[in-house]
Design a protein around this motif. Structure first.
Motif, mmCIF file in Angstrom:
data_model
loop_
_atom_site.group_PDB
_atom_site.id
_atom_site.type_symbol
_atom_site.label_atom_id
_atom_site.label_comp_id
_atom_site.label_asym_id
_atom_site.label_seq_id
_atom_site.Cartn_x
_atom_site.Cartn_y
_atom_site.Cartn_z
ATOM 1 N N GLU A 62 5.360 6.189 0.257
ATOM 2 C CA GLU A 62 5.832 4.809 0.134
ATOM 3 C C GLU A 62 5.787 4.353 -1.319
ATOM 4 O OE1 GLU A 62 7.194 1.133 1.927
ATOM 5 O OE2 GLU A 62 7.250 3.237 2.450
ATOM 6 N N ALA A 63 4.697 4.642 -2.026
ATOM 7 C CA ALA A 63 4.574 4.245 -3.433
ATOM 8 C C ALA A 63 5.673 4.892 -4.270
ATOM 9 C CB ALA A 63 3.194 4.635 -3.976
ATOM 10 N N LEU A 64 5.877 6.167 -4.093
ATOM 11 C CA LEU A 64 6.882 6.884 -4.868
ATOM 12 C C LEU A 64 8.292 6.366 -4.578
ATOM 13 C CD1 LEU A 64 7.350 9.235 -6.838
ATOM 14 C CD2 LEU A 64 7.596 10.719 -4.848
ATOM 15 N N LEU A 99 9.215 3.402 -3.333
ATOM 16 C CA LEU A 99 9.403 2.028 -3.801
ATOM 17 C C LEU A 99 9.748 2.011 -5.291
ATOM 18 C CD1 LEU A 99 6.535 0.164 -1.935
ATOM 19 C CD2 LEU A 99 8.991 -0.221 -1.635
ATOM 20 N N LEU A 100 9.109 2.896 -6.053
ATOM 21 C CA LEU A 100 9.372 2.957 -7.485
ATOM 22 C C LEU A 100 10.678 3.685 -7.794
ATOM 23 C CD1 LEU A 100 5.793 3.875 -8.740
ATOM 24 C CD2 LEU A 100 6.919 1.658 -8.925
ATOM 25 N N ALA A 101 10.798 4.895 -7.269
ATOM 26 C CA ALA A 101 11.923 5.754 -7.654
ATOM 27 C C ALA A 101 13.202 5.434 -6.891
ATOM 28 C CB ALA A 101 11.539 7.219 -7.446
ATOM 29 N N TRP A 102 13.082 5.090 -5.637
ATOM 30 C CA TRP A 102 14.268 4.923 -4.818
ATOM 31 C C TRP A 102 14.743 3.477 -4.776
ATOM 32 C CZ3 TRP A 102 14.564 9.036 -0.621
ATOM 33 C CH2 TRP A 102 15.880 9.188 -0.183
ATOM 34 N N ASP A 103 13.776 2.560 -4.606
ATOM 35 C CA ASP A 103 14.135 1.151 -4.511
ATOM 36 C C ASP A 103 14.209 0.476 -5.872
ATOM 37 O OD1 ASP A 103 14.381 1.014 -1.674
ATOM 38 O OD2 ASP A 103 12.200 1.147 -1.550
ATOM 39 N N THR A 161 -3.729 0.870 -8.342
ATOM 40 C CA THR A 161 -3.814 1.693 -7.129
ATOM 41 C C THR A 161 -2.458 2.287 -6.803
ATOM 42 O OG1 THR A 161 -5.594 0.275 -6.309
ATOM 43 C CG2 THR A 161 -4.487 1.681 -4.697
ATOM 44 N N LEU A 162 -1.416 1.498 -6.947
ATOM 45 C CA LEU A 162 -0.074 2.008 -6.685
ATOM 46 C C LEU A 162 0.288 3.113 -7.669
ATOM 47 C CD1 LEU A 162 2.680 0.849 -4.923
ATOM 48 C CD2 LEU A 162 3.375 1.243 -7.280
ATOM 49 N N ARG A 163 -0.055 2.936 -8.945
ATOM 50 C CA ARG A 163 0.225 3.967 -9.948
ATOM 51 C C ARG A 163 -0.462 5.274 -9.591
ATOM 52 N NH1 ARG A 163 0.427 -0.226 -13.613
ATOM 53 N NH2 ARG A 163 -1.806 -0.247 -13.936
ATOM 54 N N VAL A 164 -1.705 5.196 -9.123
ATOM 55 C CA VAL A 164 -2.443 6.398 -8.734
ATOM 56 C C VAL A 164 -1.754 7.078 -7.551
ATOM 57 C CG1 VAL A 164 -4.614 7.230 -7.730
ATOM 58 C CG2 VAL A 164 -4.654 5.657 -9.665
ATOM 59 N N ARG A 165 -1.345 6.302 -6.559
ATOM 60 C CA ARG A 165 -0.655 6.877 -5.397
ATOM 61 C C ARG A 165 0.640 7.561 -5.805
ATOM 62 N NH1 ARG A 165 -1.311 2.212 -0.710
ATOM 63 N NH2 ARG A 165 -3.572 2.385 -0.521
ATOM 64 N N ALA A 166 1.406 6.920 -6.672
ATOM 65 C CA ALA A 166 2.676 7.514 -7.125
ATOM 66 C C ALA A 166 2.414 8.777 -7.935
ATOM 67 C CB ALA A 166 3.467 6.500 -7.941
ATOM 68 N N HIS A 167 1.390 8.757 -8.770
ATOM 69 C CA HIS A 167 1.046 9.939 -9.571
ATOM 70 C C HIS A 167 0.659 11.108 -8.663
ATOM 71 C CE1 HIS A 167 -0.560 12.335 -12.848
ATOM 72 N NE2 HIS A 167 -1.686 12.462 -12.174
ATOM 73 N N ARG A 168 -0.166 10.835 -7.670
ATOM 74 C CA ARG A 168 -0.566 11.896 -6.730
ATOM 75 C C ARG A 168 0.633 12.426 -5.951
ATOM 76 N NH1 ARG A 168 -6.168 9.036 -4.789
ATOM 77 N NH2 ARG A 168 -7.368 9.656 -6.609
ATOM 78 N N ALA A 169 1.547 11.535 -5.602
ATOM 79 C CA ALA A 169 2.751 11.970 -4.891
ATOM 80 C C ALA A 169 3.587 12.886 -5.777
ATOM 81 C CB ALA A 169 3.579 10.749 -4.462
ATOM 82 N N ARG A 170 3.753 12.519 -7.050
ATOM 83 C CA ARG A 170 4.523 13.368 -7.972
ATOM 84 C C ARG A 170 3.862 14.731 -8.138
ATOM 85 N NH1 ARG A 170 4.731 8.307 -10.872
ATOM 86 N NH2 ARG A 170 6.788 7.405 -10.605
#
Length: 176
Positions: free
Chosen positions: A121-123, A125-129, A146-155
Motif C-alpha cells: 500500500e505504501a509503495l 500510494l507513492l509510485a502509482w497514485d 513510518t510510511l517511508r520505512v514501509r516503502a523502502h522495505r517494499a522496494r
C-alpha cells in the motif's frame, strides 16, 4: 462559500480526481464494484465538502480506503494472494508502448502481490497514485517516517524478488 461555488469546485474535483480515485479503488475491489465505491467516496466528500482540504486527492483516497474496507466487510470477502494478483494485473494492463514482456510483468506483479499489505500500500500510494509521502501517510493514518520505512522495505523486497533483473511495474496511464 456559496452553494454554487461549492458545486463547481466539487464538479471540478470529480473530473480531475475521479480517475485517480478509481485507479486506487481498482487495485482493491473487483471491477464490477469500482463505480459503487468511487460514487460512495464522492458522496461522502459532497456531504463534508467544507471539511475537505485543497487539494482534495489525499482526502479522497483516504476516504476511498475506508469505503473499500467497509465494502470488503459487508461482502465478507477475504482477499488471498491470487485475488490480489488478479486485481493488480488488471490494474496494470499494459499500454501499447509499455515495452514490458508479459512474463516479466507477471513476475513483477507476483512479487508486488506477495508483499505485506502495508508495504504494498505504501509503495503504490507513492509510485502509482503519485501522492507525496505526507499525503500517503495521511491516507493510511501513520507518520511520514513510518510510511517511508514501509516503502523502502517494499522496494528492497521487490529488488530481492527480481534477482538481477529490474522489475518494470508502471502505472496504467500518466495522470494530467
Amino acid at each position: 462559500m456559496s452553494t454554487h461555488d461549492h458545486r463547481d469546485e466539487f464538479t471540478r474535483s470529480w473530473g480531475r480526481d475521479g480517475p485517480r480515485v478509481a485507479a486506487y479503488v481498482r487495485r482493491h475491489v473487483p471491477s464490477a464494484d469500482i463505480q459503487d465505491v468511487v460514487a460512495e467516496t464522492f458522496l461522502q466528500a459532497w456531504r463534508r465538502w467544507d471539511d475537505v482540504p485543497e487539494p482534495p486527492i489525499a482526502w479522497l483516497i483516504g476516504a476511498a480506503r475506508k469505503v473499500v474496507g467497509n465494502h470488503r466487510r459487508a461482502a465478507g470477502r477475504r482477499t488471498a494472494l491470487t485475488d490480489r494478483l488478479v486485481l493488480l494485473s488488471s490494474a496494470a494492463a499494459a499500454a501499447d508502448d509499455a515495452g514490458v514482456v508479459a512474463a516479466e510483468r507477471q513476475e513483477a506483479l507476483r512479487v508486488l502481490a506477495a508483499l505485506p499489505d502495508e508495504q504494498r500500500e505504501a509503495l503504490l500510494l507513492l509510485a502509482w497514485d503519485g501522492l507525496t509521502t505526507a499525503e500517503a501517510a495521511a491516507v493510511v493514518g501513520i507518520r511520514s517516517g513510518t510510511l517511508r520505512v514501509r516503502a523502502h522495505r517494499a522496494r528492497q523486497a521487490l529488488e530481492r524478488g527480481a534477482g538481477d533483473r529490474p522489475l518494470h511495474v508502471r502505472p496504467p496511464r500518466a495522470w494530467p
